[in-house]
Design an enzyme around this catalytic site. Structure first.
Site: not given
Lengths: 261, 261
Positions: A56, A90, A92, A134, A174, A204
């Site tokens: 994203r 999420c 973003t 982010t 991640k 985030c």
């Protein structure tokens, strides 16, 4: 055959997988935040966790709409499964929130609104909060406008901190490198606090996985000895918004059933 | 619009919510057991977590088929969403496994087979294992037949231990009382080991939530100082079976794509 045949409860649809560990964290927090003494007291959920969706943050910053067809496909699958509302763990992905909300009759809960409301209502009367998120969440002003409207200034990391600590830390989560992630992200949080942030937004859903202690709304007993300011766990605040939706929906359903009898 | 339009990967369907915390634990273990450096490397999953399904153990012991329509409804929803195989992170629900498998063209992975295979393959050459599970899983012989066929004896707790420690401990997990659960369940495990069990099967997916350390297949670094024998974490072993299915399916898909070009 719809799920609603077999449950009297409204079902939450979770548009997840962004990332998948954040979705698992959301599910755990949802269960652990629900007042329940047995399985049947818990909220029914249908989770679409398809991490193959393009990144994203990268897409938004490159002016690409690549995530959109994946988001829309996930939304349609959740609608078909019988969901009564949508939650997206999420931050973003909320850059596409308005389009998703316009594409469905279902309520699409907003993680940024849930968090901004909690910050504005915080008893310390916060006026200056640090945002860890982010680069796309920052650029896309998911938090800035709502917080400024509430008289709260938003501080963000320097460009170098953002790249070398925040984005590198999120990538480490991640990749499953939680030790590396913790060290990078703790350092970015400390810098924001040293520069005057009265609180930190974990904006985030990868961030509470490593900085989750002492968060506003965190489970009792958790603590983060490293910092003295509140951390706003956006995953936990989305969970809170989901529980509020569930209560409202169950009450509305009961009223409608008693009206029809 | 099917999810398969937007992902090249086979999708796992998870028939969950039995209980909901066990489903969240399954999802976390699935993510943390997948070799991945970014979101897109992870397995896509749909999760049907509808805890309103009647209690599996109570129903089976009372001769009731009440869970069946809920299981079938969940299966159909996962099929419609585009799942390529089904995993059920609940041992007791496997009493309905054969009927679910007969009701669908999809592969329905079996938690008991995954666990029995791991026990039979254990390098210690186990001949006598203790089974901690719901009373219905014991009565329904989910583990007994496969293990006896492999020359392994299955020990179960006394009737009193089963009621006062195992079933009470499982209910405590479902009520979110993890401290109480740990104490009840540790004591039942200790009794089995004192009575000669060379290993313990955590044969209910609530159990690894409180007795998960030092389990076979557990994440590196976890340890459980209380016991010297291996604990078989059935949630983790189901995860392993899912990863094997995913590898097979991706390989088959690649062969089929190269054949059609």
């Amino acid at each position: 055959m719809s799920a609603s045949v077999h449950t009297c409860s409204p079902i939450l649809g979770v548009l997840g997988g962004m990332g998948p560990l954040a979705t698992a964290d959301f599910m755990r927090k949802l269960v652990q935040s629900t007042p329940a003494t047995r399985d049947q007291d818990h909220m029914p959920v249908f989770v679409h966790s398809v991490p193959q969706i393009p990144d994203r943050s990268e897409s938004f910053l490159a002016g690409s709409d690549a995530p959109w067809p994946f988001l829309l496909s996930g939304l349609r699958i959740l609608e078909t499964a019988g969901a009564g509302a949508i939650a997206i763990p999420c931050n973003t992905a909320h850059l596409w929130h308005a389009r998703l909300a316009a594409a469905t009759d279902l309520e699409v809960l907003h993680i940024g609104t849930a968090t901004s409301d909690a910050i504005a209502a915080h008893p310390a009367g916060l006026t200056r909060v640090g945002l860890m998120a982010t680069s796309a969440t920052i650029e896309g002003r998911i938090y800035h406008d709502a917080l400024r409207a509430a008289g709260i200034d938003v501080m963000t990391p320097s460009a170098r901190q953002q790249t070398d600590h925040v984005m590198a830390g999120i990538a480490a989560v991640k990749a499953g490198e939680l030790g590396t992630a913790t060290s990078l992200l703790q350092s970015a949080a400390t810098r924001l606090i040293d520069d005057g942030a009265q609180a930190v937004i974990l904006g985030c859903t990868e961030l509470p996985l490593v900085l989750g202690g002492k968060s506003v709304g965190a489970s009792p007993g958790e603590s983060n000895a490293s910092h003295d300011v509140p951390f706003f766990d956006t995953t936990q605040l989305l969970v809170k918004a989901c529980l509020a939706w569930w209560s409202r929906s169950k009450a509305a359903q009961l009223r409608s059933e008693s009206f029809s009898q």
